[in-house]
Scaffold this motif. Structure first.
Motif, PDB file in Angstrom:
ATOM      1  N   THR A 113       0.821  -1.209   0.000  1.00 43.63           N
ATOM      2  CA  THR A 113       0.000   0.000   0.000  1.00 43.63           C
ATOM      3  C   THR A 113       0.856   1.261   0.000  1.00 43.63           C
ATOM      4  OG1 THR A 113      -0.172   0.050   2.417  1.00 43.63           O
ATOM      5  CG2 THR A 113      -1.867  -1.166   1.204  1.00 43.63           C
ATOM      6  N   GLN A 115      -0.015   5.580   0.736  1.00 44.91           N
ATOM      7  CA  GLN A 115      -0.963   6.659   0.983  1.00 44.91           C
ATOM      8  C   GLN A 115      -0.559   7.884   0.168  1.00 44.91           C
ATOM      9  OE1 GLN A 115      -3.951   6.871   3.011  1.00 44.91           O
ATOM     10  NE2 GLN A 115      -4.044   8.603   1.593  1.00 44.91           N
ATOM     11  N   ASN A 117      -1.250  11.773  -0.797  1.00 46.40           N
ATOM     12  CA  ASN A 117      -1.838  12.950  -0.162  1.00 46.40           C
ATOM     13  C   ASN A 117      -1.957  14.080  -1.180  1.00 46.40           C
ATOM     14  OD1 ASN A 117      -1.891  11.965   2.703  1.00 46.40           O
ATOM     15  ND2 ASN A 117       0.312  11.810   2.327  1.00 46.40           N
ATOM     16  N   ASN A 144      -9.905   7.798  -0.025  1.00 44.51           N
ATOM     17  CA  ASN A 144      -8.980   8.621   0.751  1.00 44.51           C
ATOM     18  C   ASN A 144      -7.577   8.671   0.154  1.00 44.51           C
ATOM     19  OD1 ASN A 144     -10.923   9.187   2.858  1.00 44.51           O
ATOM     20  ND2 ASN A 144     -10.644   7.070   3.517  1.00 44.51           N
ATOM     21  N   LEU A 146      -5.663   5.935  -0.620  1.00 43.63           N
ATOM     22  CA  LEU A 146      -4.821   4.792  -0.252  1.00 43.63           C
ATOM     23  C   LEU A 146      -4.750   3.834  -1.435  1.00 43.63           C
ATOM     24  CD1 LEU A 146      -3.203   3.313   1.963  1.00 43.63           C
ATOM     25  CD2 LEU A 146      -5.330   2.124   2.556  1.00 43.63           C
ATOM     26  N   THR A 148      -3.540   0.373  -3.301  1.00 49.97           N
ATOM     27  CA  THR A 148      -3.241  -1.022  -2.980  1.00 49.97           C
ATOM     28  C   THR A 148      -2.750  -1.725  -4.231  1.00 49.97           C
ATOM     29  OG1 THR A 148      -4.949  -1.081  -1.269  1.00 49.97           O
ATOM     30  CG2 THR A 148      -4.156  -3.191  -2.091  1.00 49.97           C
TER      31      THR A 148
END
Length: 335
Positions: A113, A115, A117, A144, A146, A148
């Motif tokens: 994963t 994240q 932003n 959001n 994220l 994968t």
């Protein structure tokens, strides 16, 4: 000594109330209105109200929430005195967006994963960021940001707001240590689907049959039945396919057998593989016009570590009988 009761606090009535006459709040945001009451030691409570709750609402503390574009008059009332503020509610459109990564490299199963932003301008915009992936089979992204990783390949993750967008190119590699040895894929129990032309003829179909079982074990074979009156090198009348991920650092063979329904038939056979690099024809349209099984063997080692789709296709070359094609013993096996 007798207890002396506490005196009752006197009521102090307000003689005036004032607040700002105009203010601005964005849709979905909050605004604190402040009312000034005279005298300062007033004892009764201020009552707040909005004349247009579809546009703006106010709570008991004077906090206004913008609901929709427009205007609403907010009133503060105490002891018969009131003050009003005309609140204008507006949207605050975005003027730009950027991501903290323009590219990323993920491996499965180690770095599964990431994240992402997003930074938007202005920071208090009322617009909302949305996320999507160009190929969710390789890398997916949630609401959001994220990401994968799923399979080998490359996917572009896009964050959008208003008319603006920012992208991150994600490359995914499946660690060869996670691949199993002795890889074998049998089509008879793992077909992902089939298709047929839409000529309106009832014989455009695909089915399993007990006829022409090469092994003699009663398992039968798959028959591709196409339309009469086709043309050479045209789109297929019917086909079967399977999509699968090949392990890394291995060599593979695709083995299969095919034949027509009767000697002298006019059915054509084509076999091809599609990967993220494009299409490769393993066998071009070939006439199968005898009553014997043809055994084929294709080396697919160049696709090791990739996600591929294999197609076995049938087409009718001309008017006449024998549009059936039988396939059997379709196996993709590690060498």
């Amino acid at each position: 000594k007798a207890d002396i009761p506490n005196p009752i606090a006197p009521t102090v009535t307000a003689t005036n109330i004032t607040m700002e006459s105009n203010s601005l709040v964005y849709v979905g945001r909050k605004l604190q209105l402040n009312a000034t009451v005279e005298p300062a030691n007033f004892t009764n409570s201020i009552t707040w109200s909005s004349d247009n709750t579809d546009v703006a609402v106010v709570n008991s503390k004077g906090v206004v929430t913008g609901k929709a574009e427009g205007t609403a008059t907010i009133k503060a009332t105490i002891d018969g005195y009131e003050a009003s503020c005309v609140v204008t509610v507006q949207t605050n459109p975005a003027t730009g967006i950027s991501l903290d990564h323009e590219s990323a490299f993920l491996t499965v199963p180690n770095d599964v994963t990431l994240q992402l932003n997003a930074t938007v301008s202005p920071a208090d915009t009322t617009d909302v960021v949305t996320w999507n992936s160009s190929n969710t089979n390789i890398a997916d992204v949630d609401e959001n940001g994220l990401v994968t990783a799923k399979y080998d390949g490359e996917a572009t993750i896009t964050a959008s707001i208003g008319s603006f967008k920012a992208e991150c190119v994600v490359k995914v590699d499946v660690d060869s240590a996670t691949e199993s040895n002795g890889f074998t894929a049998h089509f008879d129990n793992g077909l992902d689907g089939f298709g047929s032309a839409t000529s309106g003829q009832g014989w455009d179909n695909i089915k399993w049959t007990k006829d022409f079982d090469t092994t003699g074990n009663g398992g039968g074979s798959v028959v591709l039945d196409g339309s009469d009156g086709g043309s050479p090198n045209a789109a297929p009348n019917s086909w079967i396919y399977r999509s699968l991920k090949l392990p890394k650092n291995q060599s593979f063979d695709l083995n299969l057998k095919y034949r027509d329904a009767q000697g002298g038939g006019d059915a054509l056979v084509r076999i091809r593989v599609v990967s993220r690099h494009g299409e490769k024809i393993l066998q071009p349209w070939t006439l199968a016009n005898d009553d014997t099984w043809h055994e084929l063997d294709f080396d697919l080692s160049e696709f090791a570590g990739e996600y591929i789709t294999l197609y076995l296709e049938q087409n009718d070359s001309k008017e006449g009988g024998g549009e059936f094609i039988y396939f059997d013993d379709i196996i993709l096996v590690e060498k």
